[in-house]
Scaffold this motif. Structure first.
Motif, mmCIF file in Angstrom:
data_model
loop_
_atom_site.group_PDB
_atom_site.id
_atom_site.type_symbol
_atom_site.label_atom_id
_atom_site.label_comp_id
_atom_site.label_asym_id
_atom_site.label_seq_id
_atom_site.Cartn_x
_atom_site.Cartn_y
_atom_site.Cartn_z
ATOM 1 N N TYR A 112 0.810 -1.219 0.000
ATOM 2 C CA TYR A 112 0.000 0.000 0.000
ATOM 3 C C TYR A 112 0.847 1.275 0.000
ATOM 4 O O TYR A 112 0.304 2.375 0.036
ATOM 5 N N ALA A 113 2.138 1.148 -0.032
ATOM 6 C CA ALA A 113 3.029 2.312 0.095
ATOM 7 C C ALA A 113 2.709 3.412 -0.912
ATOM 8 O O ALA A 113 2.682 4.591 -0.559
ATOM 9 N N ARG A 114 2.456 3.046 -2.164
ATOM 10 C CA ARG A 114 2.212 4.064 -3.199
ATOM 11 C C ARG A 114 0.841 4.717 -3.085
ATOM 12 O O ARG A 114 0.647 5.835 -3.533
ATOM 13 N N VAL A 115 -0.119 4.031 -2.497
ATOM 14 C CA VAL A 115 -1.478 4.569 -2.472
ATOM 15 C C VAL A 115 -1.895 5.143 -1.127
ATOM 16 O O VAL A 115 -2.825 5.946 -1.066
ATOM 17 N N ALA A 116 -1.244 4.743 -0.044
ATOM 18 C CA ALA A 116 -1.690 5.095 1.307
ATOM 19 C C ALA A 116 -1.956 6.584 1.491
ATOM 20 O O ALA A 116 -2.983 6.963 2.056
ATOM 21 N N GLY A 117 -1.082 7.428 1.036
ATOM 22 C CA GLY A 117 -1.258 8.864 1.223
ATOM 23 C C GLY A 117 -2.362 9.477 0.379
ATOM 24 O O GLY A 117 -2.768 10.617 0.611
ATOM 25 N N HIS A 118 -2.871 8.722 -0.578
ATOM 26 C CA HIS A 118 -3.923 9.221 -1.470
ATOM 27 C C HIS A 118 -5.321 8.755 -1.079
ATOM 28 O O HIS A 118 -6.310 9.285 -1.564
ATOM 29 N N VAL A 119 -5.413 7.743 -0.216
ATOM 30 C CA VAL A 119 -6.702 7.161 0.148
ATOM 31 C C VAL A 119 -7.444 8.078 1.124
ATOM 32 O O VAL A 119 -6.884 8.500 2.143
ATOM 33 N N ARG A 120 -8.698 8.366 0.808
ATOM 34 C CA ARG A 120 -9.528 9.165 1.717
ATOM 35 C C ARG A 120 -9.868 8.307 2.930
ATOM 36 O O ARG A 120 -10.335 7.182 2.804
#
Length: 176
Positions: free
Chosen positions: A55-63
């Motif tokens: 999830y490293a690439r997406v974690a900061g983008h997930v609401r």
């Protein structure tokens, strides 16, 4: 407060070691040593994106729920605040629209969906209903992605279902 005088709850305790001494369990913790006969560990659930490298690439983008509904003053709830705020078929939503196109293609069908979708993804008695909602959502999104192609094929369809000669007029009236 516990309902039994011999039971107690220690919230937020961090157990560092456990050892058996004379048939007693001795726990060394951030609160000191605890001597007891029995220990029941309740870890709860917490979404910790950092523990999952995929999830490293997406974690900061997930609401997350904390992005949608800030916690009440004096009542933070890390478990709820860190849970993903999901769309109808359990898909991740972008914290900032346009920040990570394609994120909605990742669906979260597990216990962390409970806050957004109820127990339908993590409860045995409701998982079938949840799976049906997930499947319907996936089918709808696939159709939507290719809607122009499907509509063009529908418009090109030229094979008639009826030719007009399928039915013949009766030559006599029914007898009663």
């Amino acid at each position: 407060m516990s309902q039994h005088p011999n039971a107690s709850f220690h919230f937020g305790i961090q157990v560092e070691t456990a050892r058996l001494v004379d048939d007693k369990v001795v726990l060394s913790s951030n609160l000191g040593e605890v001597n007891t006969n029995f220990v029941i560990f309740c870890t709860g659930f917490c979404t910790d994106w950092a523990q999952r490298p995929e999830y490293a690439r997406v974690a900061g983008h997930v609401r997350l729920w904390q992005d949608h509904y800030p916690s009440l003053p004096g009542a933070p709830d890390r478990e709820l605040a860190g849970s993903p705020y999901l769309g109808s078929p359990y898909q991740f939503l972008e914290k900032q629209p346009g920040s990570l196109p394609g994120l909605e293609r990742i669906h979260c069908f597990n216990y962390t969906a409970a806050l957004s979708q109820g127990a339908s993804a993590g409860d045995i008695t409701q998982v079938s209903d949840g799976a049906q909602r997930l499947a319907s959502g996936l089918i709808a999104s696939l159709l939507e992605e290719d809607i122009d192609q499907h509509y063009a094929r529908l418009q090109q369809y030229a094979e008639p279902e009826l030719y007009g000669n399928e039915w013949q007029a009766a030559t006599t009236l029914p007898q009663s």
